[in-house]
Design a protein around this motif. Structure first.
Motif, PDB file in Angstrom:
ATOM      1  N   GLN A 206       1.099  -0.970  -0.048  1.00 38.92           N
ATOM      2  CA  GLN A 206      -0.202  -0.122  -0.341  1.00 38.92           C
ATOM      3  C   GLN A 206       1.146   1.381  -0.189  1.00 38.92           C
ATOM      4  N   LYS A 207       2.004   0.857  -0.547  1.00 36.65           N
ATOM      5  CA  LYS A 207       2.688   2.517  -0.639  1.00 36.65           C
ATOM      6  C   LYS A 207       3.004   3.382  -2.092  1.00 36.65           C
ATOM      7  N   TRP A 208       2.628   2.308  -2.921  1.00 37.24           N
ATOM      8  CA  TRP A 208       2.198   2.609  -4.295  1.00 37.24           C
ATOM      9  C   TRP A 208       0.822   2.787  -5.380  1.00 37.24           C
ATOM     10  N   GLY A 209       0.640   3.392  -6.131  1.00 33.40           N
ATOM     11  CA  GLY A 209       0.285   3.270  -6.961  1.00 33.40           C
ATOM     12  C   GLY A 209       0.295   3.334  -8.406  1.00 33.40           C
ATOM     13  N   ALA A 210      -0.209   2.962  -8.981  1.00 32.79           N
ATOM     14  CA  ALA A 210       0.034   2.025 -10.684  1.00 32.79           C
ATOM     15  C   ALA A 210      -1.730   2.722 -11.255  1.00 32.79           C
ATOM     16  N   PHE A 211      -1.485   3.701 -12.683  1.00 32.09           N
ATOM     17  CA  PHE A 211      -2.109   3.708 -13.496  1.00 32.09           C
ATOM     18  C   PHE A 211      -1.797   4.405 -14.460  1.00 32.09           C
ATOM     19  N   THR A 212      -2.267   4.442 -15.467  1.00 35.17           N
ATOM     20  CA  THR A 212      -2.645   4.280 -17.237  1.00 35.17           C
ATOM     21  C   THR A 212      -2.648   5.741 -17.313  1.00 35.17           C
ATOM     22  N   ASP A 213      -1.763   6.806 -18.556  1.00 36.50           N
ATOM     23  CA  ASP A 213      -2.279   8.060 -19.112  1.00 36.50           C
ATOM     24  C   ASP A 213      -3.355   7.316 -20.342  1.00 36.50           C
ATOM     25  N   GLU A 214      -3.701   8.961 -21.068  1.00 34.95           N
ATOM     26  CA  GLU A 214      -4.361   8.897 -22.133  1.00 34.95           C
ATOM     27  C   GLU A 214      -3.337   7.895 -23.502  1.00 34.95           C
ATOM     28  N   THR A 215      -1.540   8.052 -23.326  1.00 32.61           N
ATOM     29  CA  THR A 215      -0.977   7.485 -24.246  1.00 32.61           C
ATOM     30  C   THR A 215      -1.185   6.108 -24.057  1.00 32.61           C
ATOM     31  N   GLY A 216      -0.916   4.973 -22.966  1.00 32.28           N
ATOM     32  CA  GLY A 216      -1.165   3.749 -22.567  1.00 32.28           C
ATOM     33  C   GLY A 216       0.283   3.871 -21.902  1.00 32.28           C
ATOM     34  N   GLN A 217       0.483   4.898 -21.406  1.00 28.25           N
ATOM     35  CA  GLN A 217       1.927   5.088 -20.594  1.00 28.25           C
ATOM     36  C   GLN A 217       1.491   4.462 -19.186  1.00 28.25           C
ATOM     37  N   LEU A 218       1.809   3.493 -18.463  1.00 30.44           N
ATOM     38  CA  LEU A 218       2.484   2.839 -17.072  1.00 30.44           C
ATOM     39  C   LEU A 218       2.633   4.305 -16.165  1.00 30.44           C
ATOM     40  N   ASN A 219       2.251   4.575 -15.291  1.00 29.01           N
ATOM     41  CA  ASN A 219       2.835   5.975 -14.221  1.00 29.01           C
ATOM     42  C   ASN A 219       2.739   4.788 -12.639  1.00 29.01           C
ATOM     43  N   LEU A 220       3.337   5.619 -12.516  1.00 27.80           N
ATOM     44  CA  LEU A 220       3.684   4.993 -10.505  1.00 27.80           C
ATOM     45  C   LEU A 220       3.390   6.361  -9.588  1.00 27.80           C
ATOM     46  N   LEU A 241      -5.017  -3.182 -14.205  1.00 29.23           N
ATOM     47  CA  LEU A 241      -3.485  -3.842 -13.082  1.00 29.23           C
ATOM     48  C   LEU A 241      -3.351  -4.240 -11.715  1.00 29.23           C
ATOM     49  N   VAL A 242      -2.928  -5.186 -11.799  1.00 29.39           N
ATOM     50  CA  VAL A 242      -2.412  -6.162 -10.953  1.00 29.39           C
ATOM     51  C   VAL A 242      -0.909  -6.430 -10.244  1.00 29.39           C
ATOM     52  N   TRP A 243      -0.273  -5.787  -8.833  1.00 34.27           N
ATOM     53  CA  TRP A 243       0.884  -6.437  -8.397  1.00 34.27           C
ATOM     54  C   TRP A 243       1.078  -6.943  -7.716  1.00 34.27           C
ATOM     55  N   SER A 244       1.613  -7.761  -7.743  1.00 36.19           N
ATOM     56  CA  SER A 244       2.453  -9.100  -7.466  1.00 36.19           C
ATOM     57  C   SER A 244       2.759  -8.419  -6.279  1.00 36.19           C
ATOM     58  N   GLN A 245       3.147 -10.098  -4.935  1.00 31.70           N
ATOM     59  CA  GLN A 245       2.784  -9.342  -3.559  1.00 31.70           C
ATOM     60  C   GLN A 245       4.339  -8.780  -2.942  1.00 31.70           C
ATOM     61  N   GLY A 247       5.921  -6.736  -5.396  1.00 29.19           N
ATOM     62  CA  GLY A 247       6.690  -5.352  -5.286  1.00 29.19           C
ATOM     63  C   GLY A 247       6.536  -5.296  -6.337  1.00 29.19           C
ATOM     64  N   LYS A 248       7.559  -6.089  -7.054  1.00 27.36           N
ATOM     65  CA  LYS A 248       8.507  -6.016  -8.705  1.00 27.36           C
ATOM     66  C   LYS A 248       7.550  -5.746  -9.969  1.00 27.36           C
ATOM     67  N   THR A 249       6.508  -6.817  -9.725  1.00 30.93           N
ATOM     68  CA  THR A 249       5.934  -7.200 -11.515  1.00 30.93           C
ATOM     69  C   THR A 249       4.212  -6.103 -11.412  1.00 30.93           C
ATOM     70  N   ILE A 250       4.599  -5.690 -12.481  1.00 32.32           N
ATOM     71  CA  ILE A 250       2.514  -5.303 -11.965  1.00 32.32           C
ATOM     72  C   ILE A 250       2.809  -5.657 -13.223  1.00 32.32           C
ATOM     73  N   TYR A 251       1.145  -6.873 -13.031  1.00 34.98           N
ATOM     74  CA  TYR A 251       0.430  -7.464 -14.577  1.00 34.98           C
ATOM     75  C   TYR A 251      -1.135  -6.837 -14.923  1.00 34.98           C
ATOM     76  N   PHE A 252      -1.128  -7.090 -16.188  1.00 34.15           N
ATOM     77  CA  PHE A 252      -2.410  -6.416 -16.695  1.00 34.15           C
ATOM     78  C   PHE A 252      -2.441  -6.948 -17.923  1.00 34.15           C
ATOM     79  N   ILE A 253      -3.313  -6.694 -18.173  1.00 38.65           N
ATOM     80  CA  ILE A 253      -4.704  -6.945 -19.819  1.00 38.65           C
ATOM     81  C   ILE A 253      -3.926  -6.196 -20.632  1.00 38.65           C
ATOM     82  N   GLN A 254      -3.903  -7.266 -22.065  1.00 38.93           N
ATOM     83  CA  GLN A 254      -3.119  -5.880 -23.137  1.00 38.93           C
ATOM     84  C   GLN A 254      -4.061  -6.172 -24.692  1.00 38.93           C
ATOM     85  N   GLY A 255      -3.694  -4.357 -24.953  1.00 37.72           N
ATOM     86  CA  GLY A 255      -4.384  -4.899 -26.321  1.00 37.72           C
ATOM     87  C   GLY A 255      -5.339  -4.177 -26.180  1.00 37.72           C
TER      88      GLY A 255
END
Length: 467
Positions: A206-220, A241-245, A247-255
């Motif tokens: 719970q220290k980080w969030g992850a989101f994408t902007d309108e270009t598809g760029q992933l941000n922390l 977006l889903v974080w690994s336990q 915190g080293k990986t972020i999974y996502f559905i792509q395309g």
């Protein structure tokens, strides 16, 4: 009392008490015989019990100016025009005079019901008008005073952070506004105005969030400071977006058609595909705690059929198999294919992978003719209902098991904690409608949205953080 309060109160006393019941800026002191009574009043100021010195004058209870200012952390100084107060955040300025009903709040003229008076060398004022002038708030329930008023508005999209704060989106704001609330009402800040960050996936710690902007760029998003940094350079469409336990990986559905499952390294920004089966309309991606399996929903659409000449008149769409189906992917086995877990055409919401490897989800009738049910899929593939005395409307996995919100037959909302053994504990129950729930990682605290307001639930008790 905080140090700033002590300093403010001490300075105020030094200014006001200059030897007996002397006049302050020429104001006439109240004659002792004219005062009905002196007394005290008990309040909680920012959750701390405080006893204020008071006097009853002209039918009104007035409070010690220096004490109120000190408890609110406001700076009080004696000026040529009377008294000047500034709140601790430097947002509000109040100017008043003993003996005068007129006062200024941020330069605008206001009126006291009863003019501030001097009694025994101290100035006494109306409590409510002074507190609100300094940006504070009073509540009748529990005699509570807050140094800073709770924000008004409609809120949604709740998230917990590592320090126990709650981040919520002000949905009725003209521009993006995410506020960060502490556990105490009135203690909040505008966290970010970044449009892309209106919703984000929270890391396990719970220290980080992850989101994408309108270009598809992933941000922390740093959930402590609000700082935003780009992760990698990949601009493909990323959802769920889903974080690994760890915190080293972020999974996502792509395309563009949500046809792939991929991951990105938080350390390097490198993107790697995990599944490219060309099946479209994937959503609600979830991963097991060990990262060895994934569950997701596929929205199966209607199948178009044509005659041999493919004429427009012959085109039909078969919806007999349309619906949402759950799939599970074994990531520990090389080249494993996704396995279908369901075949029924009900809507499937909030899938979670339980600690024992089973899958829990909320089943909803697409036509609305049957009540929602919470279901579990065992290792043998058998689907069974989880018995509840409410109609489930939301669920989420936590370290201790599952938290479920449901609507009772009387219209009330009940929120349960269900442990791995199936034992149920009621965390909160209210007659009010609840539109959103967020649970802390350990499952001990809740944040809910009710009628657009944000409430913190702890120990079964609700604290309203907005109004």
């Amino acid at each position: 009392m905080k140090k700033s309060k002590w300093v403010s109160a001490a300075l105020a006393s030094a200014i006001l008490v200059t030897g007996g019941a002397v006049n302050v800026l020429g104001a006439t002191s109240v004659n002792a015989a004219a005062v009905v009574t002196t007394g005290t009043a008990a309040w909680n100021v920012n959750s701390i019990p405080v006893t204020f010195s008071t006097i009853d004058h002209s039918g009104y209870k007035l409070y010690s100016l220096s004490q109120v200012a000190g408890e609110l952390g406001a700076k009080l100084i004696l000026s040529n025009n009377g008294f000047e107060l500034n709140d601790s955040k430097g947002l509000h300025n109040v100017q008043l005079q003993a003996g005068s009903k007129s006062y200024l709040v941020d330069g605008e003229a206001q009126q006291f019901t009863v003019a501030p008076v001097v009694y025994n060398g101290k100035v006494y004022v109306e409590l409510t008008k002074l507190v609100t002038a300094l940006g504070g708030e009073l509540t009748a329930e529990g005699q509570e005073i807050m140094s800073f008023a709770r924000p008004e508005g409609q809120y949604d999209t709740l998230h917990w952070t590592a320090d126990g704060s709650i981040i919520a989106n002000k949905s009725d704001a003209e521009t993006a506004q995410l506020f960060k609330f502490s556990a105490y009402p009135g203690d909040y800040e505008l966290f970010t105005s970044n449009e892309g960050a209106l919703d984000f996936a929270v890391s396990a710690d719970q220290k980080w969030g992850a989101f994408t902007d309108e270009t598809g760029q992933l941000n922390l998003l740093n959930l402590s400071s609000g700082a935003i940094t780009a992760l990698g350079t990949d601009k493909s469409v990323k959802t769920d977006l889903v974080w690994s336990q760890d915190g080293k990986t972020i999974y996502f559905i792509q395309g563009d058609k949500q046809e792939k499952i991929a991951q990105i390294s938080v350390e390097t920004g490198t993107v790697k595909a995990l599944l490219e089966d060309k099946v479209e309309n994937k959503s609600a991606l979830r991963f097991s705690a060990d990262g060895k399996s994934a569950v997701y929903i596929v929205n199966v659409t209607g199948v178009a059929k044509n005659d041999a000449d493919s004429t427009e008149d012959s085109l039909t769409v078969d919806y007999s198999k349309a619906g949402e189906q759950l799939y599970k992917l074994d990531l520990a086995t090389k080249d494993a294919k996704p396995a279908a877990l369901t075949t029924a055409l009900d809507n499937k919401l909030y899938p979670e992978i339980a600690a024992d490897g089973g899958v829990v989800y909320l089943s909803a009738d697409p036509d609305g003719n049957a009540a929602n049910t919470l279901k579990t899929i065992g290792a043998d593939g058998k689907i069974t209902d989880i018995a509840l005395d409410v109609e489930a409307v939301w669920s989420a996995g936590v370290t201790t098991g599952l938290v479920v919100a449901g609507a009772a037959t009387d219209g009330s909302t009940k929120i349960y904690s269900i442990d791995a053994s199936g034992n149920k504990t009621v965390l909160y129950q209210t007659a009010e409608d609840v539109s959103e729930v967020a649970v802390s990682r350990d499952g001990s605290r809740l944040a809910v949205v009710s009628d657009g307001k944000v409430l913190l639930i702890q120990g079964g008790k609700a604290v309203q953080l907005t109004k």
